[in-house]
Scaffold this motif. Structure first.
Motif, PDB file in Angstrom:
ATOM      1  N   ALA A  58       0.832  -1.208   0.000  1.00  0.00           N
ATOM      2  CA  ALA A  58       0.000   0.000   0.000  1.00  0.00           C
ATOM      3  C   ALA A  58       0.864   1.254   0.000  1.00  0.00           C
ATOM      4  CB  ALA A  58      -0.929  -0.001   1.213  1.00  0.00           C
ATOM      5  N   ILE A  59       1.938   1.253   0.771  1.00  0.00           N
ATOM      6  CA  ILE A  59       2.857   2.395   0.806  1.00  0.00           C
ATOM      7  C   ILE A  59       3.424   2.646  -0.589  1.00  0.00           C
ATOM      8  CG2 ILE A  59       5.117   3.160   1.668  1.00  0.00           C
ATOM      9  CD1 ILE A  59       4.375   1.549   4.282  1.00  0.00           C
ATOM     10  N   PHE A  60       3.810   1.573  -1.263  1.00  0.00           N
ATOM     11  CA  PHE A  60       4.383   1.688  -2.598  1.00  0.00           C
ATOM     12  C   PHE A  60       3.334   2.181  -3.596  1.00  0.00           C
ATOM     13  CE2 PHE A  60       5.711   0.154  -6.738  1.00  0.00           C
ATOM     14  CZ  PHE A  60       7.079   0.377  -6.746  1.00  0.00           C
ATOM     15  N   THR A  61       2.149   1.570  -3.573  1.00  0.00           N
ATOM     16  CA  THR A  61       1.087   1.924  -4.516  1.00  0.00           C
ATOM     17  C   THR A  61       0.669   3.378  -4.378  1.00  0.00           C
ATOM     18  OG1 THR A  61       0.273  -0.359  -4.503  1.00  0.00           O
ATOM     19  CG2 THR A  61      -1.260   1.345  -5.246  1.00  0.00           C
ATOM     20  N   ALA A  62       0.650   3.870  -3.152  1.00  0.00           N
ATOM     21  CA  ALA A  62       0.160   5.231  -2.894  1.00  0.00           C
ATOM     22  C   ALA A  62       1.022   6.296  -3.545  1.00  0.00           C
ATOM     23  CB  ALA A  62       0.073   5.483  -1.400  1.00  0.00           C
ATOM     24  N   THR A  63       2.265   5.982  -3.910  1.00  0.00           N
ATOM     25  CA  THR A  63       3.103   6.978  -4.572  1.00  0.00           C
ATOM     26  C   THR A  63       2.585   7.332  -5.958  1.00  0.00           C
ATOM     27  OG1 THR A  63       4.586   5.247  -5.398  1.00  0.00           O
ATOM     28  CG2 THR A  63       5.162   6.256  -3.309  1.00  0.00           C
ATOM     29  N   PHE A  64       1.680   6.505  -6.490  1.00  0.00           N
ATOM     30  CA  PHE A  64       1.101   6.764  -7.815  1.00  0.00           C
ATOM     31  C   PHE A  64      -0.287   7.388  -7.719  1.00  0.00           C
ATOM     32  CE2 PHE A  64       4.256   3.491  -8.417  1.00  0.00           C
ATOM     33  CZ  PHE A  64       4.900   3.876  -9.581  1.00  0.00           C
ATOM     34  N   LEU A  65      -0.716   7.727  -6.517  1.00  0.00           N
ATOM     35  CA  LEU A  65      -2.028   8.337  -6.326  1.00  0.00           C
ATOM     36  C   LEU A  65      -1.972   9.810  -6.694  1.00  0.00           C
ATOM     37  CD1 LEU A  65      -4.913   7.800  -5.149  1.00  0.00           C
ATOM     38  CD2 LEU A  65      -4.028   8.694  -2.986  1.00  0.00           C
ATOM     39  N   ARG A  66      -2.931  10.249  -7.522  1.00  0.00           N
ATOM     40  CA  ARG A  66      -3.001  11.652  -7.910  1.00  0.00           C
ATOM     41  C   ARG A  66      -3.978  12.400  -7.011  1.00  0.00           C
ATOM     42  NH1 ARG A  66      -3.112   9.829 -14.200  1.00  0.00           N
ATOM     43  NH2 ARG A  66      -4.160   8.100 -13.193  1.00  0.00           N
ATOM     44  N   PRO A  67      -3.849  13.727  -6.926  1.00  0.00           N
ATOM     45  CA  PRO A  67      -4.617  14.495  -5.940  1.00  0.00           C
ATOM     46  C   PRO A  67      -6.120  14.296  -6.016  1.00  0.00           C
ATOM     47  CG  PRO A  67      -2.873  15.853  -6.863  1.00  0.00           C
ATOM     48  CD  PRO A  67      -2.887  14.586  -7.669  1.00  0.00           C
ATOM     49  N   ASP A  68      -6.661  14.074  -7.194  1.00  0.00           N
ATOM     50  CA  ASP A  68      -8.107  13.958  -7.318  1.00  0.00           C
ATOM     51  C   ASP A  68      -8.580  12.508  -7.290  1.00  0.00           C
ATOM     52  OD1 ASP A  68      -6.854  13.372  -9.694  1.00  0.00           O
ATOM     53  OD2 ASP A  68      -8.441  14.227 -10.962  1.00  0.00           O
ATOM     54  N   GLU A  69      -7.722  11.606  -6.858  1.00  0.00           N
ATOM     55  CA  GLU A  69      -8.080  10.188  -6.820  1.00  0.00           C
ATOM     56  C   GLU A  69      -8.197   9.692  -5.386  1.00  0.00           C
ATOM     57  OE1 GLU A  69      -6.054   8.693 -11.022  1.00  0.00           O
ATOM     58  OE2 GLU A  69      -4.893   8.561  -9.162  1.00  0.00           O
ATOM     59  N   ARG A  70      -8.854   8.564  -5.250  1.00  0.00           N
ATOM     60  CA  ARG A  70      -9.127   7.968  -3.937  1.00  0.00           C
ATOM     61  C   ARG A  70      -8.366   6.646  -3.824  1.00  0.00           C
ATOM     62  NH1 ARG A  70     -15.215   5.731  -2.539  1.00  0.00           N
ATOM     63  NH2 ARG A  70     -14.866   5.055  -0.371  1.00  0.00           N
ATOM     64  N   PHE A  71      -7.733   6.412  -2.696  1.00  0.00           N
ATOM     65  CA  PHE A  71      -7.063   5.143  -2.428  1.00  0.00           C
ATOM     66  C   PHE A  71      -7.773   4.482  -1.255  1.00  0.00           C
ATOM     67  CE2 PHE A  71      -2.837   2.987  -1.021  1.00  0.00           C
ATOM     68  CZ  PHE A  71      -3.271   1.776  -1.543  1.00  0.00           C
ATOM     69  N   THR A  72      -8.393   3.346  -1.507  1.00  0.00           N
ATOM     70  CA  THR A  72      -9.128   2.618  -0.477  1.00  0.00           C
ATOM     71  C   THR A  72      -8.357   1.364  -0.107  1.00  0.00           C
ATOM     72  OG1 THR A  72     -11.255   3.412  -1.330  1.00  0.00           O
ATOM     73  CG2 THR A  72     -11.299   1.494   0.122  1.00  0.00           C
ATOM     74  N   VAL A  73      -8.172   1.152   1.186  1.00  0.00           N
ATOM     75  CA  VAL A  73      -7.511  -0.043   1.702  1.00  0.00           C
ATOM     76  C   VAL A  73      -8.489  -0.750   2.626  1.00  0.00           C
ATOM     77  CG1 VAL A  73      -5.661  -0.922   3.164  1.00  0.00           C
ATOM     78  CG2 VAL A  73      -5.187   0.904   1.518  1.00  0.00           C
ATOM     79  N   CYS A  74      -8.763  -2.018   2.342  1.00  0.00           N
ATOM     80  CA  CYS A  74      -9.720  -2.788   3.144  1.00  0.00           C
ATOM     81  C   CYS A  74      -9.014  -3.977   3.779  1.00  0.00           C
ATOM     82  CB  CYS A  74     -10.871  -3.265   2.269  1.00  0.00           C
ATOM     83  SG  CYS A  74     -12.142  -4.213   3.155  1.00  0.00           S
ATOM     84  N   ASP A  75      -9.162  -4.121   5.079  1.00  0.00           N
ATOM     85  CA  ASP A  75      -8.562  -5.243   5.795  1.00  0.00           C
ATOM     86  C   ASP A  75      -9.318  -5.440   7.102  1.00  0.00           C
ATOM     87  OD1 ASP A  75      -6.572  -6.885   7.400  1.00  0.00           O
ATOM     88  OD2 ASP A  75      -5.406  -6.587   5.576  1.00  0.00           O
ATOM     89  N   LEU A  76      -9.331  -6.677   7.572  1.00  0.00           N
ATOM     90  CA  LEU A  76      -9.918  -6.938   8.883  1.00  0.00           C
ATOM     91  C   LEU A  76      -9.090  -6.299   9.994  1.00  0.00           C
ATOM     92  CD1 LEU A  76     -10.971 -10.700   8.836  1.00  0.00           C
ATOM     93  CD2 LEU A  76     -12.472  -8.747   9.227  1.00  0.00           C
ATOM     94  N   PHE A  77      -7.761  -6.247   9.787  1.00  0.00           N
ATOM     95  CA  PHE A  77      -6.838  -5.838  10.847  1.00  0.00           C
ATOM     96  C   PHE A  77      -7.166  -6.659  12.095  1.00  0.00           C
ATOM     97  CE2 PHE A  77      -6.913  -2.061   8.015  1.00  0.00           C
ATOM     98  CZ  PHE A  77      -5.592  -2.100   7.639  1.00  0.00           C
ATOM     99  N   ASP A  78      -7.471  -6.002  13.210  1.00  0.00           N
ATOM    100  CA  ASP A  78      -7.741  -6.756  14.429  1.00  0.00           C
ATOM    101  C   ASP A  78      -9.239  -6.830  14.742  1.00  0.00           C
ATOM    102  OD1 ASP A  78      -7.512  -4.028  14.621  1.00  0.00           O
ATOM    103  OD2 ASP A  78      -6.444  -4.009  16.523  1.00  0.00           O
ATOM    104  N   ALA A  79     -10.088  -6.630  13.727  1.00  0.00           N
ATOM    105  CA  ALA A  79     -11.535  -6.766  13.921  1.00  0.00           C
ATOM    106  C   ALA A  79     -11.931  -8.243  13.851  1.00  0.00           C
ATOM    107  CB  ALA A  79     -12.288  -5.979  12.857  1.00  0.00           C
ATOM    108  N   PRO A  80     -13.061  -8.608  14.431  1.00  0.00           N
ATOM    109  CA  PRO A  80     -13.503 -10.006  14.369  1.00  0.00           C
ATOM    110  C   PRO A  80     -13.762 -10.452  12.931  1.00  0.00           C
ATOM    111  CG  PRO A  80     -14.729  -8.775  16.045  1.00  0.00           C
ATOM    112  CD  PRO A  80     -13.958  -7.772  15.254  1.00  0.00           C
ATOM    113  N   ALA A  81     -13.385 -11.691  12.626  1.00  0.00           N
ATOM    114  CA  ALA A  81     -13.621 -12.249  11.296  1.00  0.00           C
ATOM    115  C   ALA A  81     -15.092 -12.596  11.124  1.00  0.00           C
ATOM    116  CB  ALA A  81     -12.755 -13.488  11.098  1.00  0.00           C
ATOM    117  N   PRO A  82     -15.599 -12.596   9.887  1.00  0.00           N
ATOM    118  CA  PRO A  82     -17.026 -12.820   9.659  1.00  0.00           C
ATOM    119  C   PRO A  82     -17.475 -14.268   9.824  1.00  0.00           C
ATOM    120  CG  PRO A  82     -15.895 -12.549   7.572  1.00  0.00           C
ATOM    121  CD  PRO A  82     -14.897 -12.241   8.644  1.00  0.00           C
ATOM    122  N   ASP A  83     -16.549 -15.239   9.785  1.00  0.00           N
ATOM    123  CA  ASP A  83     -16.932 -16.631   9.952  1.00  0.00           C
ATOM    124  C   ASP A  83     -15.768 -17.388  10.571  1.00  0.00           C
ATOM    125  OD1 ASP A  83     -15.193 -17.817   7.753  1.00  0.00           O
ATOM    126  OD2 ASP A  83     -16.441 -16.479   6.548  1.00  0.00           O
TER     127      ASP A  83
END
Length: 311
Positions: A58-83
């Motif tokens: 994600a750190i690497f990919t974000a270097t290609f983000l332009r000012p008018d664009e959105r970068f979304t990162v989705c992860d459970l991290f430490d949240a409970p898993a769905p199953d």
């Protein structure tokens, strides 16, 4: 400085390779080639990463983000898993993953966090609009049902010509990813662009123009292994080797002189021929005081974002 503060600063990543994760130089080169090509051609769209671990890609990919664009990162991290199956996978493979660790790593390289969606990737169906993304990296669950859903989401949100990257499509411990990946190729119209040791790069459009550029670049580099395969009547490029890393985003904790200038320019192309020069009055990034830098590093993420807005 207290021993606790000193240890905290020592733990902050001083370069991208200090961030734990699986993102070898071969895939860094391919990410840079594909994202750089999109920028060069003026292709518009947001960026999406499903599954972030501690933030290396994600750190690497974000270097290609332009000012008018959105970068979304989705992860459970430490949240409970769905199953229960997803929970077992998280306990086995990602026991040390927390959102705080991801955000601290990310903010060592970038001034603002991406839009973080903490939860299963299935929630993205309601979070993202169709035809909005130009690049999607799928590296979340290894379970077939989840990966198949992530690929369906990628197909829905990608703009024409957009690229999807599927991680672990061939690892012996991830047969569910392999099943979902090749199902997408043979039944959902996904067209492979190329393969690396652990990722499949594909598109739902014509891959040939991208393939030709990747081949030309690989030949000119001379540090990548190249083979050409045919799968189901489609040409597929296979790259291997350990090429030299492309330029990395620079950490604000790096020790090298001039690190802030490097951080601004590491992955940002200069003006192209015929393009207007940057305005002379462009602001030079201000150097943070040591105390402020430590505060940003050690405060909780919410407080960190508030502090950044006061710059």
């Amino acid at each position: 400085m207290t021993a606790t503060l000193a240890r905290a600063e020592q733990q902050r990543p001083r370069r991208l390779n200090d961030v734990k994760g699986w993102f070898p130089s071969l895939d860094q080169v391919l990410f840079a080639s594909l994202l750089g090509r999109q920028e060069r051609l003026g292709e518009r769209g947001d960026l999406l990463e499903m599954g972030a671990y501690l933030g290396k890609s994600a750190i690497f990919t974000a270097t290609f983000l332009r000012p008018d664009e959105r970068f979304t990162v989705c992860d459970l991290f430490d949240a409970p898993a769905p199953d229960q199956h997803n929970a077992a996978e998280a306990r086995k493979s990602y026991a040390t993953l927390t959102r705080v660790a991801f955000e601290q790593n990310y903010l060592a390289f970038h001034d603002e966090l991406p839009e973080v969606v903490q939860g299963p990737t299935s929630v993205l169906a309601d979070e993202l609009d169709p035809d909005t993304c130009r690049f999607v990296h799928v590296d979340a669950s290894h379970l077939y049902e989840h990966v198949a859903g992530d690929i369906e989401t990628a197909q829905r949100v990608l703009v024409p010509g957009g690229v999807v990257v599927l991680d672990d499509f061939r690892s012996e411990h991830t047969p569910g990813v392999a099943a979902a990946t090749w199902e997408a190729v043979f039944n959902r119209g996904l067209r492979p662009i190329c393969l690396s040791t652990q990722k499949l790069y594909g598109t739902w459009d014509d891959p040939e123009p991208v393939q030709e550029e990747l081949l030309a670049e690989a030949h000119s580099r001379g540090d990548m292994k190249i083979s050409i395969q045919e799968i189901g009547g489609q040409r597929v490029l296979r790259f291997g080797g350990r090429p030299e890393n492309p330029p990395h985003p620079a950490s604000r904790f790096a020790d090298e002189p001039g690190r802030e200038a490097a951080r601004e320019s590491a992955m940002v192309p200069g003006p192209r021929a015929g393009s207007p020069a940057a305005p002379a009055a462009a602001k030079t990034p201000r150097r943070r005081s040591r105390a402020r830098r430590l505060a940003v590093d050690l405060l909780p993420p919410v407080a960190t974002r508030a502090l950044r807005r006061l710059k």
